[in-house]
Design a protein around this motif. Structure first.
Motif, PDB file in Angstrom:
ATOM      1  N   GLY A  79      40.792  46.443  53.997  1.00 18.58           N
ATOM      2  CA  GLY A  79      40.824  45.689  52.761  1.00 18.58           C
ATOM      3  C   GLY A  79      39.559  45.858  51.949  1.00 18.58           C
ATOM      4  O   GLY A  79      38.631  46.559  52.333  1.00 18.58           O
ATOM      5  N   ARG A  80      39.563  45.222  50.787  1.00 17.24           N
ATOM      6  CA  ARG A  80      38.433  45.362  49.890  1.00 17.24           C
ATOM      7  C   ARG A  80      37.153  44.835  50.513  1.00 17.24           C
ATOM      8  O   ARG A  80      36.053  45.288  50.173  1.00 17.24           O
ATOM      9  N   ASP A  81      37.334  43.894  51.421  1.00 17.58           N
ATOM     10  CA  ASP A  81      36.129  43.338  52.045  1.00 17.58           C
ATOM     11  C   ASP A  81      35.407  44.366  52.912  1.00 17.58           C
ATOM     12  O   ASP A  81      34.235  44.212  53.237  1.00 17.58           O
ATOM     13  N   GLY A  82      36.141  45.393  53.285  1.00 16.96           N
ATOM     14  CA  GLY A  82      35.520  46.396  54.176  1.00 16.96           C
ATOM     15  C   GLY A  82      34.775  47.485  53.438  1.00 16.96           C
ATOM     16  O   GLY A  82      34.166  48.364  54.064  1.00 16.96           O
ATOM     17  N   VAL A  83      34.840  47.427  52.074  1.00 11.99           N
ATOM     18  CA  VAL A  83      34.190  48.519  51.312  1.00 11.99           C
ATOM     19  C   VAL A  83      32.695  48.614  51.601  1.00 11.99           C
ATOM     20  O   VAL A  83      32.182  49.699  51.861  1.00 11.99           O
ATOM     21  N   PRO A  84      31.955  47.484  51.557  1.00  9.72           N
ATOM     22  CA  PRO A  84      30.516  47.613  51.852  1.00  9.72           C
ATOM     23  C   PRO A  84      30.261  48.193  53.235  1.00  9.72           C
ATOM     24  O   PRO A  84      29.343  48.995  53.408  1.00  9.72           O
ATOM     25  N   THR A  85      31.042  47.790  54.195  1.00  8.27           N
ATOM     26  CA  THR A  85      30.852  48.335  55.548  1.00  8.27           C
ATOM     27  C   THR A  85      31.057  49.836  55.552  1.00  8.27           C
ATOM     28  O   THR A  85      30.277  50.599  56.150  1.00  8.27           O
ATOM     29  N   LEU A  86      32.130  50.246  54.875  1.00  8.59           N
ATOM     30  CA  LEU A  86      32.419  51.671  54.822  1.00  8.59           C
ATOM     31  C   LEU A  86      31.265  52.442  54.165  1.00  8.59           C
ATOM     32  O   LEU A  86      30.804  53.471  54.665  1.00  8.59           O
ATOM     33  N   LEU A  87      30.795  51.883  53.054  1.00  6.79           N
ATOM     34  CA  LEU A  87      29.740  52.604  52.340  1.00  6.79           C
ATOM     35  C   LEU A  87      28.441  52.619  53.133  1.00  6.79           C
ATOM     36  O   LEU A  87      27.696  53.587  53.094  1.00  6.79           O
ATOM     37  N   ARG A  88      28.166  51.541  53.821  1.00  6.46           N
ATOM     38  CA  ARG A  88      26.959  51.529  54.662  1.00  6.46           C
ATOM     39  C   ARG A  88      27.069  52.572  55.760  1.00  6.46           C
ATOM     40  O   ARG A  88      26.100  53.256  56.091  1.00  6.46           O
ATOM     41  N   SER A  89      28.266  52.694  56.292  1.00 10.86           N
ATOM     42  CA  SER A  89      28.462  53.720  57.323  1.00 10.86           C
ATOM     43  C   SER A  89      28.188  55.115  56.748  1.00 10.86           C
ATOM     44  O   SER A  89      27.539  55.960  57.378  1.00 10.86           O
ATOM     45  N   LEU A  90      28.675  55.340  55.549  1.00 10.03           N
ATOM     46  CA  LEU A  90      28.459  56.653  54.930  1.00 10.03           C
ATOM     47  C   LEU A  90      26.982  56.854  54.593  1.00 10.03           C
ATOM     48  O   LEU A  90      26.436  57.940  54.740  1.00 10.03           O
ATOM     49  N   ALA A  91      26.357  55.776  54.124  1.00  7.89           N
ATOM     50  CA  ALA A  91      24.961  55.913  53.731  1.00  7.89           C
ATOM     51  C   ALA A  91      24.048  56.168  54.915  1.00  7.89           C
ATOM     52  O   ALA A  91      22.971  56.738  54.771  1.00  7.89           O
ATOM     53  N   SER A  92      24.502  55.724  56.071  1.00  7.11           N
ATOM     54  CA  SER A  92      23.643  55.904  57.247  1.00  7.11           C
ATOM     55  C   SER A  92      23.692  57.314  57.817  1.00  7.11           C
ATOM     56  O   SER A  92      22.946  57.653  58.735  1.00  7.11           O
ATOM     57  N   MET A  93      24.543  58.155  57.261  1.00 11.29           N
ATOM     58  CA  MET A  93      24.655  59.518  57.800  1.00 11.29           C
ATOM     59  C   MET A  93      23.404  60.323  57.460  1.00 11.29           C
ATOM     60  O   MET A  93      22.896  60.261  56.344  1.00 11.29           O
ATOM     61  N   GLU A  94      22.968  61.118  58.425  1.00  8.44           N
ATOM     62  CA  GLU A  94      21.837  62.026  58.194  1.00  8.44           C
ATOM     63  C   GLU A  94      22.218  63.398  58.708  1.00  8.44           C
ATOM     64  O   GLU A  94      22.834  63.522  59.767  1.00  8.44           O
ATOM     65  N   SER A  95      21.850  64.383  57.951  1.00 10.61           N
ATOM     66  CA  SER A  95      22.235  65.747  58.340  1.00 10.61           C
ATOM     67  C   SER A  95      21.198  66.335  59.281  1.00 10.61           C
ATOM     68  O   SER A  95      20.005  66.346  58.983  1.00 10.61           O
ATOM     69  N   HIS A  96      21.678  66.807  60.399  1.00 10.52           N
ATOM     70  CA  HIS A  96      20.814  67.528  61.358  1.00 10.52           C
ATOM     71  C   HIS A  96      21.716  68.145  62.413  1.00 10.52           C
ATOM     72  O   HIS A  96      22.892  67.776  62.561  1.00 10.52           O
ATOM     73  N   GLY A  97      21.151  69.048  63.116  1.00  9.92           N
ATOM     74  CA  GLY A  97      21.858  69.650  64.243  1.00  9.92           C
ATOM     75  C   GLY A  97      22.911  70.653  63.835  1.00  9.92           C
ATOM     76  O   GLY A  97      23.103  70.967  62.662  1.00  9.92           O
ATOM     77  N   ALA A  98      23.576  71.171  64.859  1.00 11.14           N
ATOM     78  CA  ALA A  98      24.571  72.216  64.655  1.00 11.14           C
ATOM     79  C   ALA A  98      25.953  71.596  64.426  1.00 11.14           C
ATOM     80  O   ALA A  98      26.114  70.372  64.412  1.00 11.14           O
ATOM     81  N   THR A  99      26.915  72.499  64.201  1.00 16.52           N
ATOM     82  CA  THR A  99      28.278  72.042  63.922  1.00 16.52           C
ATOM     83  C   THR A  99      29.221  72.518  65.010  1.00 16.52           C
ATOM     84  O   THR A  99      29.120  73.664  65.447  1.00 16.52           O
ATOM     85  N   ASP A 100      30.091  71.637  65.451  1.00 16.69           N
ATOM     86  CA  ASP A 100      31.250  72.060  66.252  1.00 16.69           C
ATOM     87  C   ASP A 100      32.416  71.171  65.833  1.00 16.69           C
ATOM     88  O   ASP A 100      32.731  70.165  66.464  1.00 16.69           O
ATOM     89  N   LEU A 101      33.031  71.555  64.741  1.00 14.31           N
ATOM     90  CA  LEU A 101      34.090  70.740  64.161  1.00 14.31           C
ATOM     91  C   LEU A 101      35.288  70.639  65.096  1.00 14.31           C
ATOM     92  O   LEU A 101      35.966  69.610  65.166  1.00 14.31           O
ATOM     93  N   ALA A 102      35.575  71.707  65.816  1.00 12.54           N
ATOM     94  CA  ALA A 102      36.742  71.697  66.704  1.00 12.54           C
ATOM     95  C   ALA A 102      36.607  70.600  67.753  1.00 12.54           C
ATOM     96  O   ALA A 102      37.553  69.833  68.026  1.00 12.54           O
ATOM     97  N   ARG A 103      35.406  70.505  68.326  1.00 12.13           N
ATOM     98  CA  ARG A 103      35.186  69.455  69.335  1.00 12.13           C
ATOM     99  C   ARG A 103      35.316  68.084  68.707  1.00 12.13           C
ATOM    100  O   ARG A 103      35.866  67.143  69.297  1.00 12.13           O
ATOM    101  N   ALA A 104      34.772  67.944  67.488  1.00 17.46           N
ATOM    102  CA  ALA A 104      34.833  66.645  66.820  1.00 17.46           C
ATOM    103  C   ALA A 104      36.286  66.242  66.535  1.00 17.46           C
ATOM    104  O   ALA A 104      36.681  65.085  66.764  1.00 17.46           O
ATOM    105  N   VAL A 105      37.091  67.222  66.055  1.00 24.14           N
ATOM    106  CA  VAL A 105      38.492  66.912  65.753  1.00 24.14           C
ATOM    107  C   VAL A 105      39.231  66.531  67.026  1.00 24.14           C
ATOM    108  O   VAL A 105      40.019  65.563  67.060  1.00 24.14           O
ATOM    109  N   ASP A 106      38.965  67.333  68.070  1.00 29.92           N
ATOM    110  CA  ASP A 106      39.623  67.024  69.344  1.00 29.92           C
ATOM    111  C   ASP A 106      39.235  65.630  69.834  1.00 29.92           C
ATOM    112  O   ASP A 106      40.074  64.888  70.381  1.00 29.92           O
TER     113      ASP A 106
END
Lengths: 661, 287
Positions: B136-163
Motif C-alpha cells: 500500500g501507499r504506506d509502504g512507499v517510504p519503506t520501499l524508497l529507503r530500501s532503494l536508497a540504502s543500496m550501494e554499488s560494489h563487488g562482482a555480479t552473478d545475476l543467475a545466482r541472485a535470480v535462482d
C-alpha cells in the motif's frame, strides 16, 4: 635502370624500427569501464601479455613503409638510360694529364670548390660501363705522358669500375695519341664491333692527337670554361748585383693568364721547407698576357744547391701550375783544387798562375792526399792533379798533368818521348778551340795510348801526348807532359787552353748534376762514378731505389712536380735536390678548344649532354613518397565514425562460459 | 526521500500509469489484480468437468440441468500481486545506480499505489540482501529507503541472485530485474527458470551512452570496475565495430528472451528521461 647512388638504400634499414614501433605495445591511458567482458571478446587479439603484439596489416604501417621505400630509392637516384653504349669491345681512355686536376667548373662558393675534371671523368666512365650492352667487354687506359693500361678487356663491370677508380691525375702533359694508339693496338686483333671512348677536358698538349685513328672514336669532353693563371717558365741563375757588387740569385719567371679577366697576383719566392719569403712582387696580368717577372735575393753560403719554391697567389682552379720548383745555383766562382803528388813537389806555378788569373775562380792548392781526404770538395769543382792519377779523384771536371807511367783513367801512360814534335791537335774539341800549337816545343812527354776510342787532343809523330779521359759524369783531360818542360806557358795558346778547360768546367757546373727536370719525362742525374745505387724520395714521400750506371742515374717514373731528393753512398756519398716542374702552357690553358680530329671518324660530345640522356626518377619517387605521406596524414587525422547500434544488422551473441544447469 | 528519488511531476505521471500496470503472475493473497490462477472471486472465467473431490458448491446446476453433465463453474480469483525489484548493485552499476534506483522506485510506487506489495532485493555476487515487502501507499517510504540504502560494489552473478529469489519466493509475482546485464553468467537460463516458476519477468537494462556507442578513440587500458582486470584496446574503427556487434548481441539475447516468454525488456539510457521508459514498461513493450 640503375642506381646512381646505391648508398641511399640505407634508408630501407629504417623499415625495421618502423615495424618494431608497430609491434611494440605503447603506454596507454587507463579508463575504468563497467565491464571488460564484451571488450575482451571483441578484442581478444589485444590481450597478449608480451611486450610485442601481433603484427597485423595496418594501412598506416603500409603507407609509412611505402614512404620509406620510396625515399630510399629516391636517395639512391634510380635512373634509366636513353641509349646504350654499343660495341662488343670498348676501350675507355681517360685523360690523366695535369689539366684534369683543374676544377670542372667555376665554383659558386670558393670554400667548396666542387669536383675536379678527373672526378667528372671517372663518373662519366662509370656511367659508360653501366651503359655497356650485355656481353660486351671494356678496357681502361690512362693517358698521361705515357699510355698505361689500367684494366685489360674485362666483362666484369665491377672490376672495370674499380680500375676506373684507380685512375689518377699526373702532373704531366698528356699524350692522348699514344693512349689511343695503344687502344687501337689492343682492339685491332679482335672481331666484332670495336669502339674507343676518350674522356678528356680537351686541353691537349699535342694537336691532332686523334687524327687518323683506325677505329671509331667517341670523345666525351668534361669541364667548363674556367680561368687559370700559371707560371709557364722558370730559370734561376747566379748573377752579380751591379749596384751592391754582390752575388745575387736571380729567378726569371713567366706568368701567363689564360683567363678572360685580369689577374692581380702575388709572386713569391721561398726556400724549400722555409716559411720566410725571400722575395715577393705584386703583378697585374692581363688576359692572354705572358708577363716576365724577376725575383732576386742575396744567397748565404748555406743556400747553395737548396730548393726554391716560386708561387703565385691566390691559387685558382688548377693549383698544380701555380707553383714551380727550382734550386739555388752554385756560387758564381768556380772552385778549383790544385793537387800535387806530394808536398815536396808543388803544382807547377804556370798552372796555378793561369787559373788564378781568372777572377771567377777560387783556387785552393794542396797535396793529393789532402784532396782525397777532404769532405768539402764540391761535386762540380774543377780538379787539377799533377804528377799522379788516382782511381777516383773527387770533384767534377778533371785535368791530370804529367801522370806517372801506368794506367790512368782508361789511358795507358807509356814510354817517355824525347823532344816529340807536335804534328796536330783536335781543333773541334772545345778545349782546343781558338788556339794553335805551332811553335810549341816539348822537351819530354809520355806517350799516351787510350784504351778505346777516346779522342786524342795533341798528337806527335810518336803518338798522342794529350787525350780526353772524359767519363759520362765528368770531363777529363790528360796532359802527358810537365808544362814546365815546354815553352807552351810562354805562348798565348796555353792561356787559351786553360781558359777553355775552365769554361768547360764552368758550363758543366752551371748545368749542375741534373738539369731542370720535367714531370712526365725521365729524370737524368749525373752522380759520381763510385755510386752504384741512388735512393730517390719523391715529393709525396715515396722512396725508390734506382741503379747508377757509369755515374748516370735515370729515374723513370716522375709523375709529380716538386722536389726529388736523391741520396747515394760510396766514397763520394752525397745528396742532391732535383726540382721538377710542369710549366706547360697547353695544360694550363683551360679554355675550350676544338679538337683537331678527322670528321666522321671522331665524334665529339660534351659529357654533360650525354649524361642528360639519363632519366632520373628521384623526383618522381619523392613525389610518390609525398603522396603516401599525405594519404597517411589523412588516414590518421580523419574522423572515425563510430558504428551506431541501430545500424547493426547481424549482432554477435555474447560469448558466455558453458551454461551448465 | 520521495522527492529525492521521484519528483512530484513524475509522481503525477505514475499515478496515471499505475492503472495500466499489468502483472501476469500468480499470487496468494487477494487484491486488485486478477491472477491466472482460477479462484473464488465473482468474475466468471470458465467451466470445467467435475472431478471427484471438487467442491460441490461450485457445480453449475443450471448447466447440469441442460446438459446432464456435472461441470464446475470457475471464477477468476482476485489476488494481490508481489512485485519483486531485483536491483543489480554490483560495482559495474556505480554510475548507473541512481537511474536504476529511480526506475525501481517508479515501478515500486506504481505497485504500492495500487495497494499491491513490492519488495526490494539487492543483487551482487548472488542475492546480497532481501528487504521486507511493503504494501500500500504506506509502504512507499519503506520501499524508497530500501532503494536508497543500496550501494554499488563487488562482482555480479545475476543467475545466482535470480535462482535465490525463485527459491525464497513462496508465491510467484512479477520479477523485475534492473541491471546492466554485463554478466557473462547464465542469466537468461535463470530467468527462464523464474518464468517456469510462474514469475512475470521484466528486464530493465540500464546502460550509459558510452556503453552503447563508445566515443573514445586511441589506445586505452580498460579496467573492469568489478574485477579490476585490465584490457588493452586500440579504439579504431574495427575495434569499435566489434564491440558494438557484441553489445547488440547482448541486447538481442535479452530481447529474444522477452519475446519467447512474453516478458518485458527495456533498455534505459542514463542520459534519457525516465518517463518514456516507464510508459514502455507499463505497456509491456520490448525495446
Amino acid at each position: 635502370m640503375e642506381l646512381l647512388a646505391p648508398r641511399g638504400l640505407w634508408m630501407l634499414g629504417l623499415l625495421a624500427p618502423l615495424v618494431v614501433l608497430y609491434i611494440l605495445k605503447i603506454r596507454r591511458q587507463r579508463r575504468r569501464v563497467s565491464s571488460t567482458w564484451l571488450w575482451s571478446t571483441a578484442q581478444r587479439d589485444l590481450m597478449a601479455r608480451s611486450p610485442f603484439k601481433k603484427l597485423v596489416p595496418q594501412l598506416p604501417l603500409l603507407l609509412q613503409a611505402l614512404v620509406l621505400a620510396a625515399l630510399a630509392f629516391a636517395l639512391a637516384r634510380p635512373a634509366s638510360r636513353g641509349r646504350e653504349l654499343t660495341g662488343d669491345h670498348v676501350a675507355i681512355v681517360i685523360d690523366a694529364s695535369a689539366s684534369m686536376s683543374a676544377l670542372a667548373e667555376v665554383p659558386a662558393d670558393p670554400a667548396q670548390p666542387g669536383p675536379t675534371r678527373m672526378d667528372l671523368a671517372r663518373s662519366v666512365a662509370r656511367d659508360l660501363v653501366s651503359a655497356l650492352t650485355p656481353g660486351s667487354d671494356a678496357m681502361v687506359l690512362e693517358a698521361g705522358r705515357e699510355a698505361r693500361v689500367v684494366s685489360p678487356l674485362d666483362r666484369d663491370r665491377r672490376r672495370v669500375r674499380e680500375a676506373i677508380d684507380r685512375t689518377a691525375v699526373r702532373d704531366v702533359e698528356g699524350d692522348l695519341a699514344a693512349a689511343v694508339a695503344l687502344a687501337v693496338d689492343r682492339l685491332k686483333q679482335l672481331g666484332g664491333e670495336r669502339r674507343i671512348v676518350v674522356i678528356t677536358d680537351g686541353a691537349l698538349a699535342r694537336a691532332g692527337a686523334l687524327a687518323g685513328v683506325a677505329l671509331p672514336v667517341e670523345v666525351l669532353t668534361v669541364g667548363a670554361r674556367i680561368d687559370n693563371a700559371a707560371i709557364v717558365r722558370v730559370d734561376v741563375r747566379s748573377g752579380t748585383d751591379a749596384v751592391a757588387k754582390r752575388e745575387q740569385v736571380q729567378a726569371f719567371l713567366v706568368v701567363g693568364n689564360f683567363g678572360a679577366q685580369p689577374r692581380d697576383l702575388f709572386v713569391t719566392m721561398r726556400q724549400e721547407g722555409a716559411s720566410d719569403v725571400l722575395a715577393s712582387r705584386r703583378v697585374l696580368v692581363q688576359p692572354g698576357e705572358r708577363l716576365p717577372v724577376v725575383l732576386t735575393f742575396y744567397p748565404a753560403p748555406g743556400d747553395y744547391r737548396r730548393g726554391l719554391m716560386l708561387d703565385i697567389a691566390p691559387h685558382d682552379a688548377m693549383p698544380v701550375d701555380d707553383t714551380v720548383y727550382a734550386r739555388v745555383p752554385a756560387g758564381e766562382k768556380l772552385p778549383v783544387f790544385l793537387a800535387s803528388s806530394d808536398a815536396s813537389k808543388p803544382v807547377s806555378p804556370w798552372l796555378e798562375r793561369a787559373l788564378v788569373s781568372d777572377p771567377m775562380t777560387e783556387v785552393r792548392a794542396g797535396t793529393l792526399a789532402a784532396l782525397t781526404a777532404a769532405k768539402d770538395v764540391p761535386l762540380d769543382a774543377f780538379v787539377v792533379i799533377e804528377g799522379a792519377c788516382p782511381d777516383h779523384p773527387p770533384g767534377g771536371d778533371l785535368l791530370i798533368v804529367n801522370p806517372p807511367a801506368g794506367r790512368c783513367l782508361g789511358t795507358l801512360v807509356g814510354r817517355t818521348l824525347e823532344q816529340p814534335l807536335i804534328t796536330s791537335w783536335e781543333n773541334s774539341d772545345a778545349r782546343m778551340r781558338f788556339l794553335t800549337l805551332d811553335g810549341v816545343h816539348v822537351a819530354k812527354a809520355s806517350a799516351l795510348k787510350p784504351d778505346g776510342t777516346t779522342q786524342e787532343l795533341i798528337r806527335t809523330q810518336e803518338g798522342a801526348i794529350a787525350t780526353d779521359i772524359s767519363t759520362p759524369t765528368r770531363a777529363g783531360t790528360l796532359l802527358g807532359f810537365d808544362v814546365g818542360e815546354t815553352d807552351w806557358p810562354l805562348k798565348a795558346s796555353f792561356v787559351l787552353f786553360m781558359r777553355n778547360v775552365v769554361e768547360l768546367a764552368r758550363t758543366h757546373r752551371a748545368h749542375g748534376m741534373a738539369g731542370p727536370a720535367r714531370a712526365g719525362e725521365p729524370m737524368r742525374v749525373t752522380l759520381p762514378a763510385s755510386a752504384t745505387q741512388v735512393e730517390v724520395e719523391a715529393p709525396s714521400g715515396e722512396k725508390a731505389s734506382v741503379p747508377v750506371k757509369n755515374g748516370l742515374a735515370v729515374v723513370p717514373d716522375v709523375q709529380r712536380v716538386g722536389f726529388y731528393h736523391l741520396t747515394w753512398q760510396g766514397p763520394q756519398a752525397g745528396t742532391i735536390v732535383v726540382p721538377t716542374n710542369l710549366t706547360s702552357e697547353a695544360e694550363s690553358d683551360l679554355q675550350p678548344r676544338t679538337l683537331d680530329a678527322q670528321p666522321g671518324q671522331v665524334q665529339v660530345t660534351p659529357a654533360a649532354a650525354r649524361t642528360e640522356a639519363h632519366h632520373e626518377w628521384t623526383w618522381i619517387l619523392a613525389l610518390v613518397a609525398l603522396a603516401f605521406v599525405l594519404a597517411d596524414v589523412w588516414y590518421l587525422t580523419r574522423e572515425v565514425r563510430a558504428p551506431q547500434l541501430a545500424d547493426v544488422a547481424r549482432p554477435r551473441a555474447p560469448e558466455r562460459p558453458a551454461q551448465a544447469g | 526521500v520521495i522527492t529525492e528519488i521521484l519528483s512530484p511531476d513524475f509522481l503525477r505521471e505514475l499515478e496515471v500509469l499505475r492503472r495500466r500496470l499489468e502483472v501476469r503472475a500468480r499470487s496468494g493473497a487477494s487484491g486488485e489484480h486478477t491472477a491466472r490462477r482460477r479462484g473464488g472471486s465473482a468474475e466468471f472465467q470458465e467451466h470445467r468437468a467435475y472431478a471427484p473431490g471438487d467442491d460441490l458448491r461450485r457445480i453449475d446446476w443450471a448447466a447440469y440441468a441442460r446438459t446432464g453433465e456435472p461441470v464446475l463453474k470457475l471464477f477468476r480469483a482476485e489476488e494481490d500481486v508481489v512485485v519483486r525489484l531485483l536491483c543489480d548493485a554490483s560495482a559495474s552499476m556505480q554510475d548507473k545506480l541512481d537511474v536504476a534506483r529511480r526506475v525501481a522506485a517508479a515501478i515500486g510506487y506504481m505497485t504500492l499505489a495500487g495497494s499491491e506489495r513490492a519488495q526490494v532485493l539487492v543483487a551482487g555476487e548472488g542475492l546480497r540482501r532481501q528487504h521486507a515487502p511493503a504494501r500500500g501507499r504506506d509502504g512507499v517510504p519503506t520501499l524508497l529507503r530500501s532503494l536508497a540504502s543500496m550501494e554499488s560494489h563487488g562482482a555480479t552473478d545475476l543467475a545466482r541472485a535470480v535462482d535465490a529469489v525463485i527459491e525464497r519466493s513462496k508465491r510467484a509475482g512479477m520479477l523485475t530485474v534492473v541491471s546492466d546485464f554485463f554478466d557473462p553468467g547464465p542469466v537468461t537460463r535463470a530467468l527462464g527458470r523464474a518464468v517456469q516458476a510462474g514469475h512475470d519477468v521484466a528486464l530493465v537494462q540500464v546502460v550509459s551512452p558510452d556503453e552503447v556507442e563508445p566515443s573514445f578513440e586511441g589506445d586505452w587500458e580498460l579496467e573492469d570496475a568489478e574485477t579490476g582486470a585490465l584490457l588493452q584496446v586500440t579504439m579504431d574503427a574495427a575495434a569499435l565495430q566489434a564491440y558494438v556487434l557484441r553489445f547488440a548481441g547482448l541486447c538481442e539475447e535479452l530481447r529474444a528472451f522477452a519475446r519467447r516468454h512474453r516478458a518485458v525488456y527495456l533498455r534505459v539510457r542514463t542520459d534519457e528521461p525516465l518517463e518514456p521508459a516507464v510508459r514502455r514498461f507499463v505497456s509491456r513493450s520490448i525495446d
